[in-house]
Design an enzyme around this catalytic site. Structure first.
Site, PDB file in Angstrom:
ATOM      1  CG  HIS A   1      -0.431   0.042   2.663  1.00 28.33           C
ATOM      2  ND1 HIS A   1      -0.315  -1.060   3.242  1.00 28.33           N
ATOM      3  CD2 HIS A   1       0.097   1.250   3.252  1.00 28.33           C
ATOM      4  CE1 HIS A   1       0.418  -0.966   4.424  1.00 28.33           C
ATOM      5  NE2 HIS A   1       0.464   0.297   4.550  1.00 28.33           N
TER       6      HIS A   1
ATOM      7  CD  GLU B   1      -4.797   0.499   8.726  1.00 32.02           C
ATOM      8  OE1 GLU B   1      -3.893   1.214   9.407  1.00 32.02           O
ATOM      9  OE2 GLU B   1      -5.164  -0.583   8.226  1.00 32.02           O
TER      10      GLU B   1
ATOM     11  CD  GLN C   1      -2.281   2.090   5.745  1.00 30.82           C
ATOM     12  OE1 GLN C   1      -1.157   2.714   5.851  1.00 30.82           O
ATOM     13  NE2 GLN C   1      -2.571   1.040   6.623  1.00 30.82           N
TER      14      GLN C   1
ATOM     15  CG  HIS D   1       3.683   4.151   5.686  1.00 30.08           C
ATOM     16  ND1 HIS D   1       2.879   5.052   6.430  1.00 30.08           N
ATOM     17  CD2 HIS D   1       3.092   3.292   5.242  1.00 30.08           C
ATOM     18  CE1 HIS D   1       1.698   4.122   6.666  1.00 30.08           C
ATOM     19  NE2 HIS D   1       2.031   2.932   5.788  1.00 30.08           N
TER      20      HIS D   1
ATOM     21  CD  GLU E   1       3.082  -0.719   7.223  1.00 31.08           C
ATOM     22  OE1 GLU E   1       2.558   0.515   6.409  1.00 31.08           O
ATOM     23  OE2 GLU E   1       2.347  -1.415   7.883  1.00 31.08           O
TER      24      GLU E   1
HETATM   25 CO    CO Z   1       0.866   1.230   6.171  1.00 32.63          CO
END
Ligand code: CO
Length: 135
Positions: free
Chosen positions: A8, A44, A55, A79, A129
């Protein structure tokens, strides 16, 4: 070695409802699911895009990592997340290569997945991530 698929791209937003309305109105895209992840201080929502997700992250309070991010940099990309088959092996590899890590050990993220963040300094300013894929 490791298979790194794009899991994502995460966007920090002030208001999740507004952002979801925009995606729905402009792209006809709806959230597959929503979740409050208290440990990360966010609510989220995940919007499916092909085999990956956008996301959307709304901070639960200003004094959270995403809250402070929006305060200092405004809304926008927070991110990028890569799916890995074995997060322990991926982290060990990054450590061996001298990458600076936010999480030395995996922790539990959204959807109960094991995740870990790598410091933006390790990837030219982008917070990365790792998400252990369940498959
Ligand atoms: Co994330």
């Amino acid at each position: 070695m490791f298979a790194y698929n794009l899991d994502h791209v995460a966007l920090a937003v002030r208001d999740l409802e507004t952002a979801l309305d925009d995606y729905d109105r402009l792209f006809g895209a709806k959230a597959m699911y929503r979740e409050v992840v208290s440990e990360q201080g966010v609510e989220e929502a995940m919007i499916a895009v092909g085999g990956s997700f956008v996301q959307l992250l709304q901070p639960l309070h200003p004094d959270t990592p995403v809250g402070r991010f929006i305060e200092s940099r405004g809304e926008g990309m927070h991110h990028i997340a890569f799916a890995v088959a074995d997060i322990d092996a991926a982290l060990a590899h990054l450590k061996a290569e001298g990458s600076r890590l936010v999480d030395e050990e995996p922790r539990v993220g959204g959807r109960g997945a094991r995740i870990a963040f790598v410091h933006p300094k390790a990837f030219a300013g982008t917070l990365v991530e790792l998400v252990e894929s369940s498959s």
